[in-house]
Design a protein around this motif. Structure first.
Motif, short mmCIF file in Angstrom:
data_model
loop_
_atom_site.label_atom_id
_atom_site.label_comp_id
_atom_site.label_asym_id
_atom_site.label_seq_id
_atom_site.Cartn_x
_atom_site.Cartn_y
_atom_site.Cartn_z
N PRO A 78 -3.76 10.77 -12.89
CA PRO A 78 -4.55 9.54 -12.95
C PRO A 78 -4.19 8.71 -14.19
N GLY A 79 -4.10 7.40 -13.99
CA GLY A 79 -3.70 6.51 -15.07
C GLY A 79 -2.20 6.28 -15.13
N LEU A 80 -1.45 7.15 -14.42
CA LEU A 80 0.02 7.03 -14.40
C LEU A 80 0.54 6.97 -12.96
N LEU A 81 -0.35 6.58 -12.02
CA LEU A 81 0.05 6.60 -10.61
C LEU A 81 1.17 5.61 -10.30
N SER A 82 1.31 4.56 -11.11
CA SER A 82 2.37 3.59 -10.83
C SER A 82 3.75 4.23 -10.91
N PHE A 83 3.89 5.28 -11.74
CA PHE A 83 5.19 5.97 -11.85
C PHE A 83 5.48 6.79 -10.59
N ARG A 84 4.44 7.12 -9.86
CA ARG A 84 4.61 7.86 -8.61
C ARG A 84 4.82 6.92 -7.42
N GLU A 85 4.23 5.72 -7.52
CA GLU A 85 4.16 4.83 -6.36
C GLU A 85 5.20 3.71 -6.35
N ILE A 86 5.49 3.13 -7.52
CA ILE A 86 6.34 1.94 -7.55
C ILE A 86 7.75 2.19 -7.01
N PRO A 87 8.42 3.32 -7.32
CA PRO A 87 9.79 3.49 -6.81
C PRO A 87 9.89 3.33 -5.28
N SER A 88 8.93 3.87 -4.55
CA SER A 88 8.94 3.74 -3.09
C SER A 88 8.68 2.30 -2.66
N ASP A 135 0.85 -1.19 0.00
CA ASP A 135 0.00 0.00 0.00
C ASP A 135 0.88 1.24 0.00
N ILE A 136 0.30 2.32 -0.50
CA ILE A 136 0.99 3.61 -0.63
C ILE A 136 0.05 4.69 -0.12
N ALA A 177 7.92 -4.02 5.98
CA ALA A 177 8.92 -3.00 5.66
C ALA A 177 8.21 -1.73 5.24
N GLY A 178 8.71 -0.60 5.72
CA GLY A 178 8.12 0.69 5.38
C GLY A 178 9.16 1.68 4.93
N VAL A 179 8.74 2.61 4.06
CA VAL A 179 9.64 3.61 3.51
C VAL A 179 8.92 4.96 3.45
N VAL A 180 9.61 6.00 3.80
CA VAL A 180 9.13 7.36 3.57
C VAL A 180 10.10 7.98 2.57
N SER A 181 9.58 8.37 1.42
CA SER A 181 10.47 8.89 0.38
C SER A 181 9.78 10.01 -0.40
N THR A 182 10.43 10.43 -1.47
CA THR A 182 9.93 11.54 -2.28
C THR A 182 9.48 11.03 -3.64
N ALA A 183 8.31 11.46 -4.06
CA ALA A 183 7.76 11.00 -5.34
C ALA A 183 8.56 11.58 -6.50
N PRO A 184 8.92 10.74 -7.49
CA PRO A 184 9.67 11.22 -8.65
C PRO A 184 8.78 11.72 -9.78
N PHE A 185 7.45 11.64 -9.59
CA PHE A 185 6.54 11.86 -10.71
C PHE A 185 5.29 12.56 -10.19
N PRO A 186 4.68 13.45 -10.98
CA PRO A 186 3.49 14.17 -10.52
C PRO A 186 2.26 13.27 -10.41
N TYR A 187 1.23 13.78 -9.75
CA TYR A 187 -0.02 13.05 -9.61
C TYR A 187 -0.81 13.16 -10.91
#
Length: 229
Positions: free
Chosen positions: A84-94, A44-45, A72-82
């Motif tokens: 819709p339809g492209l949220l995986s680019f914002r969420e997967i790196p973390s 979850d993100i 396991a948990g991580v607090v990080s910075t999103a590499p991609f803007p919000y």
């Protein structure tokens, strides 16, 4: 440490992200599992739409007992803007950062989101599944795309979700007379198995235990009650 295969860079424009989705979707394989899984992870993100901080959590569960094995948990910075339809680019790196902290590699991974039930058939469960190279599926709380007939009110009832005539997932009732969840295969799994695993991970709530516990972990990270490990 759990491993994954890096397929592409995350520093891309929205247009490049759409092109990547179109390219990667041909690699997705929807097929039955080759062997019965023993462990399952929930991912979850959490983030605020217009802020860059991302909270990611993964909880690994023993399937036969639903006992939590590790998290396991991580607090990080999103590499991609919000977008819709492209949220995986914002969420997967973390999530990949959290994945690398796991001591074991779970047999199957459930995402709070979608797999093929996505406008381009590559939601977070499918996209991340290509990186993880293991069976993945989505169990969303709301519909991204697709229409369905309301399933019967009993637990275990389901109806197919369709988009442009194609079955992309299922509306699955996990409790009697409670709103369904929306299950779709991500990669290396089929819809029937994804639904069976969702029902198997029953802790008495509408949301199955893997993603419910991951959600609780992420909220604890947000509140500062848990430190990212």
């Amino acid at each position: 440490m759990a491993h994954y295969q890096p397929l592409h860079d995350w520093d891309v424009t929205p247009a490049e992200a759409v092109a990547l989705q179109q390219q990667l979707r041909s690699q997705i394989r929807i097929e039955p599992l080759t062997k019965p899984p023993k462990t399952i992870a929930g991912c979850d993100i959490s983030f605020n739409k217009f802020e860059e901080t991302v909270y990611a959590g993964i909880v690994v569960i023993q399937l036969d007992t639903l006992e939590t094995i590790e998290e396991a948990g991580v607090v990080s910075t999103a590499p991609f803007p919000y977008i819709p339809g492209l949220l995986s680019f914002r969420e997967i790196p973390s999530l990949l950062q959290a994945w690398q902290k796991l001591k074991s590699e779970p047999d199957v991974v459930m995402f709070d989101g979608h797999g093929t039930a996505h406008p381009r058939r590559i939601g977070i469960a499918s996209h991340a599944g290509l990186f993880l190279n293991r069976p993945t599926f989505g169990c969303g709380k709301s519909v991204l795309v697709g229409k369905y007939d309301e399933p019967a009110p009993e637990r275990g009832s389901w109806s197919p979700m369709r988009h442009y005539g194609e079955v992309i997932g299922a509306a699955l009732r996990t409790k009697n007379k409670v709103n369904p969840v929306y299950v779709s295969p991500g990669n290396l799994i089929d819809l029937e198995t994804a639904m069976a695993l969702t029902l198997q991970c029953d802790g008495g709530y509408r949301i199955p235990e893997p993603t419910r516990r991951a959600h609780n972990l992420v909220n604890a990270l947000r509140r500062g009650e848990r430190l990212a490990e």
